[in-house]
Design a protein around this motif. Structure first.
Motif, mmCIF file in Angstrom:
data_model
loop_
_atom_site.group_PDB
_atom_site.id
_atom_site.type_symbol
_atom_site.label_atom_id
_atom_site.label_comp_id
_atom_site.label_asym_id
_atom_site.label_seq_id
_atom_site.Cartn_x
_atom_site.Cartn_y
_atom_site.Cartn_z
ATOM 1 N N THR A 132 4.549 42.986 28.458
ATOM 2 C CA THR A 132 3.692 41.764 28.784
ATOM 3 C C THR A 132 3.142 40.864 27.561
ATOM 4 O O THR A 132 3.080 39.723 27.682
ATOM 5 N N ASP A 133 3.017 41.946 26.562
ATOM 6 C CA ASP A 133 2.607 41.112 25.210
ATOM 7 C C ASP A 133 3.530 41.672 24.022
ATOM 8 O O ASP A 133 3.538 42.405 23.276
ATOM 9 N N GLY A 134 4.593 40.739 23.995
ATOM 10 C CA GLY A 134 5.834 40.960 22.890
ATOM 11 C C GLY A 134 5.874 39.960 21.980
ATOM 12 O O GLY A 134 6.000 38.657 22.601
ATOM 13 N N THR A 135 5.994 39.960 20.707
ATOM 14 C CA THR A 135 5.995 39.109 19.589
ATOM 15 C C THR A 135 7.297 39.461 18.594
ATOM 16 O O THR A 135 7.454 40.705 18.292
ATOM 17 N N VAL A 136 8.064 38.666 18.601
ATOM 18 C CA VAL A 136 9.091 38.856 17.447
ATOM 19 C C VAL A 136 8.931 37.585 16.080
ATOM 20 O O VAL A 136 8.744 36.634 16.445
ATOM 21 N N ILE A 137 8.925 38.489 15.057
ATOM 22 C CA ILE A 137 8.695 37.341 13.750
ATOM 23 C C ILE A 137 10.285 37.630 13.106
ATOM 24 O O ILE A 137 10.247 38.683 12.310
ATOM 25 N N PRO A 138 11.072 36.625 13.046
ATOM 26 C CA PRO A 138 12.378 36.715 12.370
ATOM 27 C C PRO A 138 11.998 36.784 10.838
ATOM 28 O O PRO A 138 11.098 35.747 10.379
ATOM 29 N N LEU A 139 12.595 37.314 9.960
ATOM 30 C CA LEU A 139 12.347 37.270 8.425
ATOM 31 C C LEU A 139 13.977 37.222 7.812
ATOM 32 O O LEU A 139 14.805 37.926 8.144
ATOM 33 N N ALA A 140 14.057 36.247 6.914
ATOM 34 C CA ALA A 140 15.484 36.331 6.069
ATOM 35 C C ALA A 140 15.402 37.610 5.021
ATOM 36 O O ALA A 140 14.794 37.299 4.125
ATOM 37 N N GLY A 141 16.082 38.448 5.473
ATOM 38 C CA GLY A 141 16.231 39.594 4.397
ATOM 39 C C GLY A 141 17.228 40.579 4.939
ATOM 40 O O GLY A 141 17.920 40.416 6.119
ATOM 41 N N ASP A 142 17.239 41.709 4.192
ATOM 42 C CA ASP A 142 18.211 42.842 4.716
ATOM 43 C C ASP A 142 17.312 44.010 5.631
ATOM 44 O O ASP A 142 16.052 43.557 5.889
ATOM 45 N N HIS A 143 17.798 45.079 5.788
ATOM 46 C CA HIS A 143 17.262 46.150 6.799
ATOM 47 C C HIS A 143 15.879 46.612 6.250
ATOM 48 O O HIS A 143 14.948 46.783 6.984
ATOM 49 N N TYR A 144 15.817 46.596 5.135
ATOM 50 C CA TYR A 144 14.458 47.082 4.481
ATOM 51 C C TYR A 144 13.552 46.164 4.230
ATOM 52 O O TYR A 144 13.098 45.524 3.111
ATOM 53 N N LEU A 145 13.153 45.288 5.232
ATOM 54 C CA LEU A 145 12.485 43.904 5.342
ATOM 55 C C LEU A 145 10.874 44.307 4.305
ATOM 56 O O LEU A 145 10.362 43.651 3.615
ATOM 57 N N HIS A 146 10.434 45.585 4.517
ATOM 58 C CA HIS A 146 9.294 45.959 3.915
ATOM 59 C C HIS A 146 9.464 45.750 2.401
ATOM 60 O O HIS A 146 8.387 46.043 1.794
ATOM 61 N N HIS A 147 10.542 46.091 1.826
ATOM 62 C CA HIS A 147 10.807 46.004 0.449
ATOM 63 C C HIS A 147 10.477 44.634 -0.418
ATOM 64 O O HIS A 147 10.150 44.519 -1.450
ATOM 65 N N THR A 148 10.957 43.968 0.351
ATOM 66 C CA THR A 148 10.984 42.296 -0.125
ATOM 67 C C THR A 148 9.875 41.162 0.720
ATOM 68 O O THR A 148 9.899 40.269 0.176
ATOM 69 N N HIS A 149 9.551 41.618 1.648
ATOM 70 C CA HIS A 149 8.665 40.717 2.776
ATOM 71 C C HIS A 149 7.435 41.535 3.030
ATOM 72 O O HIS A 149 6.743 41.379 4.160
ATOM 73 N N ALA A 150 6.856 42.256 2.064
ATOM 74 C CA ALA A 150 5.381 43.067 2.555
ATOM 75 C C ALA A 150 4.544 42.146 2.518
ATOM 76 O O ALA A 150 3.614 42.128 3.704
ATOM 77 N N GLU A 151 4.276 41.134 1.830
ATOM 78 C CA GLU A 151 3.084 40.090 2.351
ATOM 79 C C GLU A 151 3.189 39.497 3.591
ATOM 80 O O GLU A 151 2.219 39.616 4.233
ATOM 81 N N ASP A 152 4.635 39.174 3.988
ATOM 82 C CA ASP A 152 4.743 38.300 5.245
ATOM 83 C C ASP A 152 4.383 39.323 6.296
ATOM 84 O O ASP A 152 3.843 38.973 7.587
#
Length: 315
Positions: free
Chosen positions: A279-299
């Motif tokens: 019922t409540d699903g959200t997707v946020i696409p980010l430009a990066g590799d599989h380890y998104l938290h390495h390079t997009h932590a702030e996002d």
């Protein structure tokens, strides 16, 4: 002719000798280095008794809401791996990073690395800590474990936040891995050389030199150890057993996903479908590799906090 044959045999014997001596050297160096690194690995977190063994967890922050963080498969040190996210999340949340058996500072185990066992063990650790209501935040294969968590403990799991999380039915999940060859390479010390040459592989330069060095040592300690190998050998089984499973339709989902996955072109579409299944699903696409938290932590932190704030009851 005889001289030519003799020269060939001598050459082959010489090459074989060099290889044998080289492998003997790398094997000894690996054993000695592994032993010496035991004293150089820095401890963190706290040990929780689970099934008679120690499972390491890091608990930080004192906010009213709890986030439980689960690593992707084979992460050498989940606490270091998630370190770009932890401080900002802990500003106003209690953050619990769990290192399942075979990860980080946790003990290994001989119990089969099935989804059922892993989820039960992590849950036992959370119960020991008095954590009984939380948002699950997980990377990669944690997306499969999270479905099991939500099914078994619906009164505890408030939401799931995926960081390029795995999902049932994803392509390439059944790829056969050369486990025997990899274990042999580890025992011969070759994996240590490969990891060193790769300069940490997936560890980006944004991590401190100390964290990078620690991750190197954790990689040498945990990668292709018996617990890791058992989990790796069951990856295909793990995904087959998850086929057709979905999150409960009333569980909020927030999925941070690679915008473009060259290996699996439909990767983003698959996650959008998963988000649409609740019922409540959200997707946020980010430009990066599989380890998104390495390079997009702030996002990821900003996106999560904004998403969470929208779901807080108004006073």
């Amino acid at each position: 002719m005889k001289k030519a044959v003799r020269r060939t045999l001598l050459t082959l014997t010489g090459i074989a000798t060099v290889i044998v001596v080289g492998l003997a050297t790398t094997t000894v160096v690996n054993v000695v280095a592994t032993e010496s690194e035991k004293d150089e690995i820095e401890t963190y977190g706290q040990a929780v008794s689970v099934d008679g063994r120690d499972m390491n967890v890091l608990v930080t922050g004192e906010g009213p809401e709890t986030i439980v963080m689960l690593p992707g498969f084979g992460t050498a040190s989940p606490v270091i791996d998630f370190s770009p996210l932890i401080p900002d999340l802990a500003d106003d949340h209690r953050v619990v990073v769990v290192e399942p058996f075979g990860y980080g500072l946790s003990d290994g185990t001989e119990k089969a690395r099935t989804t059922e066992n892993i989820v039960s063990e992590v849950h036992e650790a959370l119960q020991s800590l008095g954590v009984d209501e939380y948002t699950l935040m997980g990377h990669s294969i944690a997306g499969i474990y999270a479905i099991e968590f939500a099914e078994r403990y619906p009164d505890e799991v408030r939401a799931f936040v995926g960081i390029d999380s795995s999902l049932p039915g994803q392509p390439t999940a059944d790829v056969e891995l050369p486990i025997g060859l990899l274990v042999t390479a580890r025992n011969l010390g070759l994996m240590r050389i490969i990891a060193g040459a790769a300069d940490g592989g997936y560890i980006p330069p944004t991590y401190s030199a100390e964290d990078r060095e620690q991750m190197h040592m954790f990689t040498n300690r945990n990668t292709l150890a018996p617990t890791y190998v058992d989990a790796m050998s069951r990856l295909g089984e793990t995904f087959r057993e998850a086929e057709g499973k979905e999150f409960p339709d009333d569980l909020p989902l927030l999925l941070f996903v690679q915008k473009q996955n060259k290996t699996v072109p439909e990767w983003l579409d698959l996650h959008e479908r998963q988000a649409a299944s609740v019922t409540d699903g959200t997707v946020i696409p980010l430009a990066g590799d599989h380890y998104l938290h390495h390079t997009h932590a702030e996002d990821i932190v900003d996106g999560f906090l904004a998403w969470e704030a929208e779901r807080q009851p108004s006073e």
